[in-house]
Design an enzyme around this catalytic site. Structure first.
Site, PDB file in Angstrom:
ATOM      1  N   SER A 179     122.237  93.868 -50.306  1.00 30.19           N
ATOM      2  CA  SER A 179     121.953  92.722 -50.092  1.00 30.19           C
ATOM      3  C   SER A 179     122.946  91.864 -48.896  1.00 30.19           C
ATOM      4  O   SER A 179     124.156  92.064 -48.983  1.00 30.19           O
ATOM      5  CB  SER A 179     121.941  91.836 -51.171  1.00 30.19           C
ATOM      6  OG  SER A 179     121.663  90.391 -50.794  1.00 30.19           O
ATOM      7  N   TYR A 227     125.913  88.780 -59.143  1.00 30.22           N
ATOM      8  CA  TYR A 227     124.993  89.332 -58.137  1.00 30.22           C
ATOM      9  C   TYR A 227     125.605  89.976 -56.830  1.00 30.22           C
ATOM     10  O   TYR A 227     125.431  90.960 -56.547  1.00 30.22           O
ATOM     11  CB  TYR A 227     123.639  88.562 -57.905  1.00 30.22           C
ATOM     12  CG  TYR A 227     122.728  89.252 -56.965  1.00 30.22           C
ATOM     13  CD1 TYR A 227     121.809  90.119 -57.498  1.00 30.22           C
ATOM     14  CD2 TYR A 227     122.713  88.924 -55.549  1.00 30.22           C
ATOM     15  CE1 TYR A 227     120.977  90.948 -56.810  1.00 30.22           C
ATOM     16  CE2 TYR A 227     121.597  89.383 -54.838  1.00 30.22           C
ATOM     17  CZ  TYR A 227     120.833  90.485 -55.465  1.00 30.22           C
ATOM     18  OH  TYR A 227     119.831  90.871 -54.555  1.00 30.22           O
TER      19      TYR A 227
HETATM   20  N1  NAD Z   1     113.996  89.746 -52.265  1.00 31.74           N
HETATM   21  C1  NAD Z   1     115.081  89.379 -51.833  1.00 31.74           C
HETATM   22  O1  NAD Z   1     115.149  88.279 -51.293  1.00 31.74           O
HETATM   23  C2  NAD Z   1     116.187  90.370 -51.808  1.00 31.74           C
HETATM   24  C3  NAD Z   1     117.337  90.046 -51.084  1.00 31.74           C
HETATM   25  C4  NAD Z   1     118.452  91.058 -51.103  1.00 31.74           C
HETATM   26  C5  NAD Z   1     118.424  92.084 -51.884  1.00 31.74           C
HETATM   27  N2  NAD Z   1     117.131  92.440 -52.625  1.00 31.74           N
HETATM   28  C6  NAD Z   1     117.184  93.723 -53.379  1.00 31.74           C
HETATM   29  O2  NAD Z   1     115.996  94.463 -53.233  1.00 31.74           O
HETATM   30  C7  NAD Z   1     115.916  95.175 -54.238  1.00 31.74           C
HETATM   31  C8  NAD Z   1     114.336  95.074 -54.625  1.00 31.74           C
HETATM   32  O3  NAD Z   1     114.058  93.883 -55.080  1.00 31.74           O
HETATM   33  P1  NAD Z   1     112.892  93.179 -54.859  1.00 31.74           P
HETATM   34  O4  NAD Z   1     113.174  91.754 -54.126  1.00 31.74           O
HETATM   35  O5  NAD Z   1     111.627  93.830 -54.148  1.00 31.74           O
HETATM   36  O6  NAD Z   1     112.290  92.346 -56.343  1.00 31.74           O
HETATM   37  P2  NAD Z   1     111.148  92.789 -57.200  1.00 31.74           P
HETATM   38  O7  NAD Z   1     111.687  91.959 -58.353  1.00 31.74           O
HETATM   39  O8  NAD Z   1     110.042  92.561 -56.510  1.00 31.74           O
HETATM   40  O9  NAD Z   1     111.160  94.353 -57.495  1.00 31.74           O
HETATM   41  C9  NAD Z   1     112.271  94.947 -58.177  1.00 31.74           C
HETATM   42  C10 NAD Z   1     111.718  96.145 -58.909  1.00 31.74           C
HETATM   43  O10 NAD Z   1     112.913  96.716 -59.634  1.00 31.74           O
HETATM   44  C11 NAD Z   1     112.469  97.086 -61.050  1.00 31.74           C
HETATM   45  N3  NAD Z   1     113.488  97.268 -61.730  1.00 31.74           N
HETATM   46  C12 NAD Z   1     114.346  96.201 -62.341  1.00 31.74           C
HETATM   47  N4  NAD Z   1     115.279  96.806 -63.027  1.00 31.74           N
HETATM   48  C13 NAD Z   1     114.957  98.051 -63.280  1.00 31.74           C
HETATM   49  C14 NAD Z   1     115.584  98.900 -63.944  1.00 31.74           C
HETATM   50  N5  NAD Z   1     116.672  98.980 -64.897  1.00 31.74           N
HETATM   51  N6  NAD Z   1     114.881 100.307 -64.013  1.00 31.74           N
HETATM   52  C15 NAD Z   1     114.027 100.315 -63.211  1.00 31.74           C
HETATM   53  N7  NAD Z   1     113.481  99.682 -62.373  1.00 31.74           N
HETATM   54  C16 NAD Z   1     113.786  98.407 -62.602  1.00 31.74           C
HETATM   55  C17 NAD Z   1     111.562  95.872 -61.322  1.00 31.74           C
HETATM   56  O11 NAD Z   1     110.647  96.079 -62.588  1.00 31.74           O
HETATM   57  C18 NAD Z   1     110.828  95.482 -59.851  1.00 31.74           C
HETATM   58  O12 NAD Z   1     109.632  96.136 -60.006  1.00 31.74           O
HETATM   59  C19 NAD Z   1     116.743  94.800 -55.296  1.00 31.74           C
HETATM   60  O13 NAD Z   1     117.946  95.641 -55.254  1.00 31.74           O
HETATM   61  C20 NAD Z   1     117.184  93.294 -54.803  1.00 31.74           C
HETATM   62  O14 NAD Z   1     118.585  93.139 -55.378  1.00 31.74           O
HETATM   63  C21 NAD Z   1     116.146  91.531 -52.415  1.00 31.74           C
END
Ligand code: NAD
Length: 256
Positions: A136, A149
């Site tokens: 991130s 985080y």
């Molecule tokens: N959305 C943003 O703005 C953003 C920005 C920077 C980084 N991220 C990172 O992107 C990645 C994906 O997140 P996203 O934004 O698509 O969110 P999201 O919540 O839509 O998807 C995350 C998925 O991870 C799964 N998950 C969570 N904990 C888990 C576990 N212990 N075991 C298996 N699966 C698990 C959830 O059930 C969910 O389906 C994450 O690592 C998040 O930190 C997101």
């Protein structure tokens, strides 16, 4: 559709939603096959009926689940060429509080589970394979109230750098993708479109727009592919230019 991943098999964690789901869709569009994993009870119904996807459920923090996902790739498709260690959770806590529970769980899912994933895939990957991790922009700098985080995402960026050294002699590359604010399940609610939080973050990105999951998936896809064959140990921001800003001045506002 092109054939960037033709015949290649990629495991994607956190595949039920957001960036993970978009990455599975990208791999398939590029001619590949995917193992999509997520927590038990998460909605992976969108993958039903598609022979090119195998679905596994479990917690990425559980070593057995990581091995099960890898075994599924081998049993179903006979190989594993890529892994997108993407599952992650957000978490805010009081720095001056007493509990370490949330901190420990966020590090467990966002950092420790990535180590478990790397170990599981490295056992079976052949030279030419690649791993990507969703870090991130929050791992590149500090943010108020985000120490839990941001610590985890900074850790995976340096994990990726260090692991790239140890994976290189096996012919395996590893890189991180650093999304900025991206419209996914994680950011809906208080940061949903139209909310003050959404607008505030939009203004901080030089491109003046939130990211889409497909834009982050495109970066994973490139870094996994043979087109990135000389790239390892990097972290690629996909953040509308947010991390290019020193933070001193708010970028100019515009509409296209
Ligand atoms: N959305 C943003 O703005 C953003 C920005 C920077 C980084 N991220 C990172 O992107 C990645 C994906 O997140 P996203 O934004 O698509 O969110 P999201 O919540 O839509 O998807 C995350 C998925 O991870 C799964 N998950 C969570 N904990 C888990 C576990 N212990 N075991 C298996 N699966 C698990 C959830 O059930 C969910 O389906 C994450 O690592 C998040 O930190 C997101």
């Amino acid at each position: 559709m092109t054939d960037l991943h033709e015949g290649r098999v990629v495991w994607v964690t956190g595949a039920a939603s957001g960036i993970g789901r978009a990455t599975v869709e990208e791999i398939l569009q590029e001619g590949g096959f995917a193992v999509g994993s997520d927590l038990p009870g998460s909605d992976l119904s969108w993958a039903e009926g598609d022979e090119r996807i195998a679905v596994v459920t479990g917690d990425v923090a559980d070593p057995d689940h990581n091995d099960a996902a890898v075994n599924t790739a081998l049993e179903r498709f006979g190989r594993l060429d890529g892994a997108v260690l993407n599952a992650g959770i957000a978490g805010r806590d009081d720095l001056f509080g007493e509990s370490m529970e949330l901190f420990d769980r966020v590090q467990e899912v966002n950092v420790r589970a990535v180590v478990l994933g790397i170990r599981s895939v490295a056992k079976v990957m052949r030279p030419g394979s690649a791993i990507t991790v969703t870090a991130s922009t929050s791992g590149m700098r500090g943010d108020p109230g985000m120490w839990v985080y941001n610590t985890s995402k900074a850790a995976v960026i340096n994990l990726v750098r260090s692991a790239s050294m140890d994976l290189a002699s096996r012919g395996i590359r590893i890189n991180a993708v650093c999304p900025g604010p991206t419209e996914t399940g994680m950011t809906e609610g208080p940061y949903g479109e139209g909310s003050p939080g959404y607008e505030d973050l939009r203004r901080r990105m030089p491109l003046q727009k939130w990211g889409r999951s497909s834009e982050v998936a495109a970066a994973h896809s490139f870094l996994l592919s043979t087109k990135a064959s000389q790239i390892t140990g990097v972290h690629l921001p996909v953040d509308g230019g947010m991390s290019a800003n020193s933070g001193q001045f708010t970028p100019p506002s515009f509409t296209l």
